[in-house]
Design a protein around this motif. Structure first.
Motif, PDB file in Angstrom:
ATOM      1  N   ALA A  92       0.850  -1.198   0.000  1.00 43.34           N
ATOM      2  CA  ALA A  92       0.000   0.000   0.000  1.00 43.34           C
ATOM      3  C   ALA A  92       0.880   1.240   0.000  1.00 43.34           C
ATOM      4  CB  ALA A  92      -0.909  -0.011   1.216  1.00 43.34           C
ATOM      5  N   CYS A  93       0.696   2.093  -1.003  1.00 47.18           N
ATOM      6  CA  CYS A  93       1.526   3.309  -1.073  1.00 47.18           C
ATOM      7  C   CYS A  93       0.817   4.353  -1.926  1.00 47.18           C
ATOM      8  CB  CYS A  93       2.891   2.967  -1.675  1.00 47.18           C
ATOM      9  SG  CYS A  93       4.001   4.376  -1.766  1.00 47.18           S
ATOM     10  N   ASP A  94       0.514   5.480  -1.327  1.00 43.76           N
ATOM     11  CA  ASP A  94      -0.048   6.603  -2.079  1.00 43.76           C
ATOM     12  C   ASP A  94       1.126   7.429  -2.605  1.00 43.76           C
ATOM     13  OD1 ASP A  94      -1.125   8.961  -3.013  1.00 43.76           O
ATOM     14  OD2 ASP A  94      -2.693   9.026  -1.487  1.00 43.76           O
ATOM     15  N   LEU A  95       1.271   7.471  -3.907  1.00 44.75           N
ATOM     16  CA  LEU A  95       2.448   8.115  -4.510  1.00 44.75           C
ATOM     17  C   LEU A  95       2.428   9.638  -4.405  1.00 44.75           C
ATOM     18  CD1 LEU A  95       2.802   5.850  -7.684  1.00 44.75           C
ATOM     19  CD2 LEU A  95       4.210   5.780  -5.620  1.00 44.75           C
ATOM     20  N   THR A  96       1.321  10.200  -3.922  1.00 47.40           N
ATOM     21  CA  THR A  96       1.334  11.651  -3.682  1.00 47.40           C
ATOM     22  C   THR A  96       1.969  11.965  -2.319  1.00 47.40           C
ATOM     23  OG1 THR A  96      -0.860  11.676  -2.673  1.00 47.40           O
ATOM     24  CG2 THR A  96      -0.780  12.049  -5.058  1.00 47.40           C
ATOM     25  N   GLN A  97       2.309  10.906  -1.563  1.00 52.44           N
ATOM     26  CA  GLN A  97       2.839  11.088  -0.198  1.00 52.44           C
ATOM     27  C   GLN A  97       4.296  10.605  -0.127  1.00 52.44           C
ATOM     28  OE1 GLN A  97       0.785  12.630   2.008  1.00 52.44           O
ATOM     29  NE2 GLN A  97      -0.738  12.626   0.351  1.00 52.44           N
ATOM     30  N   PRO A  98       5.275  11.515  -0.247  1.00 47.14           N
ATOM     31  CA  PRO A  98       6.683  11.089  -0.218  1.00 47.14           C
ATOM     32  C   PRO A  98       7.032  10.223   0.997  1.00 47.14           C
ATOM     33  CG  PRO A  98       6.528  13.399  -0.830  1.00 47.14           C
ATOM     34  CD  PRO A  98       5.135  12.962  -0.474  1.00 47.14           C
ATOM     35  N   ALA A  99       6.402  10.499   2.136  1.00 47.17           N
ATOM     36  CA  ALA A  99       6.728   9.715   3.344  1.00 47.17           C
ATOM     37  C   ALA A  99       6.337   8.249   3.144  1.00 47.17           C
ATOM     38  CB  ALA A  99       6.014  10.299   4.566  1.00 47.17           C
ATOM     39  N   GLN A 100       5.258   8.009   2.414  1.00 49.85           N
ATOM     40  CA  GLN A 100       4.829   6.622   2.176  1.00 49.85           C
ATOM     41  C   GLN A 100       5.786   5.917   1.205  1.00 49.85           C
ATOM     42  OE1 GLN A 100       0.681   5.839   1.389  1.00 49.85           O
ATOM     43  NE2 GLN A 100      -0.001   7.448   2.773  1.00 49.85           N
ATOM     44  N   ILE A 101       6.312   6.671   0.236  1.00 50.52           N
ATOM     45  CA  ILE A 101       7.299   6.086  -0.699  1.00 50.52           C
ATOM     46  C   ILE A 101       8.563   5.709   0.085  1.00 50.52           C
ATOM     47  CG2 ILE A 101       8.682   6.486  -2.784  1.00 50.52           C
ATOM     48  CD1 ILE A 101       6.574   8.534  -3.671  1.00 50.52           C
ATOM     49  N   GLU A 102       9.005   6.647   0.945  1.00 51.01           N
ATOM     50  CA  GLU A 102      10.216   6.390   1.745  1.00 51.01           C
ATOM     51  C   GLU A 102      10.025   5.168   2.633  1.00 51.01           C
ATOM     52  OE1 GLU A 102      11.070  10.047   3.850  1.00 51.01           O
ATOM     53  OE2 GLU A 102      11.298  11.090   1.928  1.00 51.01           O
ATOM     54  N   ALA A 103       8.849   5.078   3.283  1.00 45.90           N
ATOM     55  CA  ALA A 103       8.603   3.963   4.210  1.00 45.90           C
ATOM     56  C   ALA A 103       8.572   2.632   3.447  1.00 45.90           C
ATOM     57  CB  ALA A 103       7.284   4.190   4.949  1.00 45.90           C
ATOM     58  N   ALA A 104       7.944   2.634   2.254  1.00 47.22           N
ATOM     59  CA  ALA A 104       7.844   1.386   1.484  1.00 47.22           C
ATOM     60  C   ALA A 104       9.224   0.898   1.065  1.00 47.22           C
ATOM     61  CB  ALA A 104       6.955   1.609   0.249  1.00 47.22           C
ATOM     62  N   VAL A 105      10.081   1.827   0.604  1.00 45.21           N
ATOM     63  CA  VAL A 105      11.425   1.415   0.160  1.00 45.21           C
ATOM     64  C   VAL A 105      12.286   1.014   1.364  1.00 45.21           C
ATOM     65  CG1 VAL A 105      13.509   2.100  -1.092  1.00 45.21           C
ATOM     66  CG2 VAL A 105      11.278   2.860  -1.907  1.00 45.21           C
ATOM     67  N   ALA A 106      12.128   1.728   2.489  1.00 46.82           N
ATOM     68  CA  ALA A 106      12.905   1.373   3.694  1.00 46.82           C
ATOM     69  C   ALA A 106      12.553  -0.045   4.133  1.00 46.82           C
ATOM     70  CB  ALA A 106      12.608   2.373   4.809  1.00 46.82           C
ATOM     71  N   ASP A 107      11.285  -0.404   3.993  1.00 51.65           N
ATOM     72  CA  ASP A 107      10.849  -1.750   4.378  1.00 51.65           C
ATOM     73  C   ASP A 107      11.514  -2.807   3.485  1.00 51.65           C
ATOM     74  OD1 ASP A 107       9.194  -3.447   5.964  1.00 51.65           O
ATOM     75  OD2 ASP A 107       7.928  -3.738   4.191  1.00 51.65           O
ATOM     76  N   LEU A 108      11.584  -2.515   2.160  1.00 54.07           N
ATOM     77  CA  LEU A 108      12.236  -3.458   1.242  1.00 54.07           C
ATOM     78  C   LEU A 108      13.730  -3.579   1.571  1.00 54.07           C
ATOM     79  CD1 LEU A 108      10.660  -2.420  -2.212  1.00 54.07           C
ATOM     80  CD2 LEU A 108       9.911  -4.211  -0.652  1.00 54.07           C
ATOM     81  N   ALA A 109      14.337  -2.429   1.915  1.00 56.06           N
ATOM     82  CA  ALA A 109      15.772  -2.436   2.238  1.00 56.06           C
ATOM     83  C   ALA A 109      16.011  -3.240   3.517  1.00 56.06           C
ATOM     84  CB  ALA A 109      16.270  -1.007   2.396  1.00 56.06           C
ATOM     85  N   ALA A 110      15.125  -3.070   4.514  1.00 53.92           N
ATOM     86  CA  ALA A 110      15.281  -3.801   5.782  1.00 53.92           C
ATOM     87  C   ALA A 110      15.176  -5.306   5.547  1.00 53.92           C
ATOM     88  CB  ALA A 110      14.219  -3.332   6.777  1.00 53.92           C
ATOM     89  N   LYS A 111      14.379  -5.675   4.556  1.00 52.73           N
ATOM     90  CA  LYS A 111      14.224  -7.111   4.248  1.00 52.73           C
ATOM     91  C   LYS A 111      15.312  -7.612   3.292  1.00 52.73           C
ATOM     92  CE  LYS A 111       9.243  -7.187   5.006  1.00 52.73           C
ATOM     93  NZ  LYS A 111       8.027  -6.574   4.454  1.00 52.73           N
ATOM     94  N   LYS A 112      16.247  -6.706   2.968  1.00 53.12           N
ATOM     95  CA  LYS A 112      17.401  -7.018   2.082  1.00 53.12           C
ATOM     96  C   LYS A 112      16.939  -7.600   0.739  1.00 53.12           C
ATOM     97  CE  LYS A 112      20.883  -7.716   5.703  1.00 53.12           C
ATOM     98  NZ  LYS A 112      20.748  -6.351   6.136  1.00 53.12           N
ATOM     99  N   ILE A 113      15.913  -6.959   0.172  1.00 58.02           N
ATOM    100  CA  ILE A 113      15.381  -7.430  -1.111  1.00 58.02           C
ATOM    101  C   ILE A 113      16.177  -6.816  -2.256  1.00 58.02           C
ATOM    102  CG2 ILE A 113      13.374  -7.173  -2.657  1.00 58.02           C
ATOM    103  CD1 ILE A 113      11.644  -7.752  -0.192  1.00 58.02           C
ATOM    104  N   ASN A 114      16.624  -7.658  -3.184  1.00 59.07           N
ATOM    105  CA  ASN A 114      17.258  -7.181  -4.417  1.00 59.07           C
ATOM    106  C   ASN A 114      16.183  -7.082  -5.482  1.00 59.07           C
ATOM    107  OD1 ASN A 114      19.902  -6.685  -3.923  1.00 59.07           O
ATOM    108  ND2 ASN A 114      20.607  -8.759  -4.402  1.00 59.07           N
ATOM    109  N   LEU A 115      16.103  -5.945  -6.139  1.00 58.75           N
ATOM    110  CA  LEU A 115      15.077  -5.771  -7.175  1.00 58.75           C
ATOM    111  C   LEU A 115      15.698  -6.051  -8.541  1.00 58.75           C
ATOM    112  CD1 LEU A 115      13.530  -2.419  -5.892  1.00 58.75           C
ATOM    113  CD2 LEU A 115      12.605  -4.716  -5.559  1.00 58.75           C
ATOM    114  N   GLN A 116      15.025  -6.875  -9.331  1.00 59.82           N
ATOM    115  CA  GLN A 116      15.512  -7.124 -10.693  1.00 59.82           C
ATOM    116  C   GLN A 116      15.082  -6.000 -11.612  1.00 59.82           C
ATOM    117  OE1 GLN A 116      14.147 -11.345 -11.045  1.00 59.82           O
ATOM    118  NE2 GLN A 116      15.374 -11.213 -12.918  1.00 59.82           N
TER     119      GLN A 116
END
Ligand SMILES: NC(=O)c1ccc[n+]([C@@H]2O[C@H](COP(=O)([O-])OP(=O)(O)OC[C@H]3O[C@@H](n4cnc5c(N)ncnc54)[C@H](OP(=O)(O)O)[C@@H]3O)[C@@H](O)[C@H]2O)c1
Length: 257
Positions: A42-66
């Motif tokens: 869930a991410c509303d792209l008009t909200q930079p804080a939500q974009i930051e939180a979503a990417v931080a979550d992926l980084a914390a899970k050490k996900i590599n994006l193809q």
């Protein structure tokens, strides 16, 4: 992928899952209907804080994006001359600023060989009367993608942009209802699946820019270089577009309208 629940995005998710990808599907609403190999974010792209939180979550899970596929977009046709500024920031945010922020934040998660794809629009080449904010956002997105490609080339990351003309999705139908430009109908609209297939192929065989249909892309690029000729040809294109729009609307089932 952003815009994963949309017309083009939905078809692309299906194709990528069938190909073996696990898709991280960004949408404003977290999808409760679980699909195998799709993780809803869930991410509303008009909200930079939500974009930051979503990417931080992926980084914390050490996900590599193809790959990152920027597919979300919004158009609110509005002829300049009114003073209603409410729709300006939402269009610039979703179409331009959010893809920039998301790319910047997610770059550390991309290994060499990864791919960033922007679903742009023919509006990045053909200025649409009545949709100047959308046009401005898509012109900007093209510039960002072309610069980004140079910045990440040494890291072995590919950058592609896809420029569809009209595509038969909810966005097109909303655009017509709101008085969008008949130029959308100079050529018959593509299906969402046709655009999804182009993106799927791009992920296998990277190219910098793909115009759909390619003939419109050639014409649009020529016109952009010769604004005077563009002004002369425009009435002819508008006439053809109005005819195409009538034909498209006539072919719609009453329940589709
Ligand atoms: N349809 C056309 O004629 C056409 C032509 C050229 C280019 N394009 C481009 O193709 C892309 C996909 O368009 P489409 O035709 O598939 O449109 P669509 O069916 O309306 O889907 C648009 C998607 O954008 C997402 N979105 C809108 N505002 C958002 C927000 N604030 N936060 C997060 N997501 C948001 C929506 O996600 P949720 O509602 O799930 O949050 C939706 O899934 C867009 O970039 C569009 O500019 C479309």
């Amino acid at each position: 992928m952003t815009g994963a629940a949309g017309g083009i995005g939905g078809r692309l998710v299906t194709r990528l899952v069938a190909q073996g990808y696990h898709v991280l599907a960004f949408s404003r609403k977290a999808d409760t209907a679980q699909q195998p190999f799709v993780t809803s974010i869930a991410c509303d792209l008009t909200q930079p804080a939500q974009i930051e939180a979503a990417v931080a979550d992926l980084a914390a899970k050490k996900i590599n994006l193809q790959a990152i596929v920027h597919c979300a977009g919004v158009i609110t046709p509005q002829r300049m001359g009114t003073t209603n500024t409410a729709c300006v920031s939402a269009q610039l945010m979703v179409n331009l600023e959010a893809p920039i922020l998301l790319t910047m934040l997610a770059l550390p998660l991309l290994p060499a060989g990864a791919h960033i794809v922007f679903i742009n629009s023919m509006a990045a080449l053909v200025p649409l009367e009545g949709s100047s904010i959308y046009t401005a956002s898509k012109f900007g997105l093209r510039g960002f993608a072309l610069s980004l490609a140079q910045d990440v080339q040494k890291r072995g990351i590919h950058v592609s942009s896809v420029f569809p003309g009209a595509v038969d999705t909810p966005m097109l139908r909303r655009e017509i209802d709101a008085g969008g430009s008949p130029l959308n109908f100079v050529t018959a609209p593509a299906t969402a699946d046709e655009i999804a297939a182009i993106v799927q192929k791009l992920l296998r065989v990277p190219r910098a820019e793909v115009f759909c249909p390619s003939s419109d892309g050639v014409l649009a690029q020529l016109m952009l270089m010769m604004p005077r000729v563009w002004r002369l040809v425009l009435p002819v294109l508008l006439k053809k577009g109005r005819k195409g729009q009538k034909k498209y609307l006539a072919a719609q089932q009453p329940s589709d309208k």
